[in-house]
Enzyme design. Sequence first.
Site, short mmCIF file in Angstrom:
data_model
loop_
_atom_site.label_atom_id
_atom_site.label_comp_id
_atom_site.label_asym_id
_atom_site.label_seq_id
_atom_site.Cartn_x
_atom_site.Cartn_y
_atom_site.Cartn_z
N HIS A 466 0.82 -1.22 0.00
CA HIS A 466 0.00 0.00 0.00
C HIS A 466 0.84 1.26 0.00
O HIS A 466 0.31 2.37 -0.18
CB HIS A 466 -0.93 0.00 1.21
CG HIS A 466 -2.29 0.57 0.91
ND1 HIS A 466 -2.50 1.49 -0.08
CD2 HIS A 466 -3.51 0.36 1.48
CE1 HIS A 466 -3.78 1.84 -0.12
NE2 HIS A 466 -4.41 1.15 0.82
N ARG A 467 2.15 1.15 0.19
CA ARG A 467 3.01 2.32 0.05
C ARG A 467 3.14 2.72 -1.41
O ARG A 467 3.34 3.90 -1.74
CB ARG A 467 4.41 2.04 0.62
CG ARG A 467 4.47 1.75 2.11
CD ARG A 467 5.86 1.31 2.53
NE ARG A 467 6.30 0.10 1.81
CZ ARG A 467 7.51 -0.44 1.96
NH1 ARG A 467 8.39 0.11 2.79
NH2 ARG A 467 7.82 -1.54 1.28
#
Length: 495
Positions: A466-467
């Site tokens: 999700h980064r």
Amino acid sequence: MSVIRDFVLPDLGEGLTESEIVTWRVAVGDAVALNQIIADVETAKAIVELPSPFAGTVAKLYAEPGVTVNVGERIVAFEVDDGAVGEAGMDVPAPGEGSADPGASSDSGVSGPSGLAGGEGDTMRAAPAPDAPEPNLVGYGAKDEGTGRPVRRAHAHAASTPVEPRPPSPVEVVETGAIGERLRSTPPVRKLARGLGVDLGTVTGTGADGLITRDDVLAVATGTAGAGALVSTGSTGGDGSAGGDGSTGGDGSAGVARSGSAERETRTPIRSVRKLTAAAMVQSAFTAPHVTEFLTVDVTRTMELLAALKEDRAFSDIHVNILTVVAKAVCVAVTRTPSLNAHWDDAAQEIVQYHYVNLGIAAATPRGLLVPNIKDADALDLAGLVSALAKLTQTARAGKTPPADLEGGTISITNIGVFGIDAGTPILNPGEAGILAMGAVRREPREFRGGIALRDIVTLSLSFDHRLVDGEQGSRFLADVGSILAEPGRVLTMV
């Protein structure tokens, strides 16, 4: 004149510090040629063939198959012709030779662990050739300097002057203040004793010259000292460390069956692929914030396409399956959502965007889980992917995957459907932004054109970092893969 040359386990690259001796291809007394394969060693990533650095005769094998050896430890000694020393280009001294510090770096460029008694005994050694080149990387063999002089091979006979063999493994002398004696043991045995809380000062060694063996420590730990040999699930090597069937090993882990009772537990050393996989999964799970999304897809059209290809003469020798189609769909989808094909470089504080796809394929092998990757998979057509997948799978199952094929992946696929599983939450390969799990294809009743029909259904599970990947990007990527599988012809609108 013949001399004895030790060969230490070289640095195999990739930051690996130890290897397990899988099998010896030579025995004591065998004559070997320069670069002849003498052993198979297993790292945490692959099984590597180890070439001989000398032409000569095998004088001693220091490690039994199944024993884990650290980089810099002696593994084999060769009896070589004095005139051939240095000409082979791989004159590798034993750790500690020429240095008072046992941990000092040897000429081979690797540091020997403390406790290795290099230079001990009466073994005759030749001085390294002054202009001898550095040892070559394992797998490539010794370098040929092109001198034009033939390498003289040692005879299979023993030298006229008897040569005293070295001890089978590094033995450290430990001073015990309690009884004032000097106890002899090996690193694996000392590690086992620490793990079991056994004071070596209370152990009587039954090995050669009073060497404390693994069985001696286990006998004290289980209260059976003096009561005969302890029943063990593994075979014991000459240095007291165990190996063979994997239940015991050179790191001191033990599998013990109590005498007179059924075995209640087995302890297996954590090493090789399992050790690396565990470290990688922990690093991934606690470094990259994982998100997993699921999509159930009607893949009847894809299954019909595969059936048609089987009847096509152009594909008569090419066995395309659904994994091949999924692989192609992933390669197409990442061109539309490139954030799935990227790397978060924490050290450099940069996002690395790949403009190629090295597609990892998770493979369950006898050695454990491996994820070799197909280089530049996006440049291959279906036939090319079929060939690459077949080669990758065969090599992995044979335990011959080279380390290079396990490095540099950009995105991965895991086919959990072969085990009858529908969906899961796969963990990312470290350094990758996405991994797609493909479930089992099942024939199920579904609504179709206003009625009910049996359709081929599969569930896709996508985990992403999700980064690097927002929910919208992950969803778009998964939807694109699903669209291609539902309507294969739709790929024409995406490329």
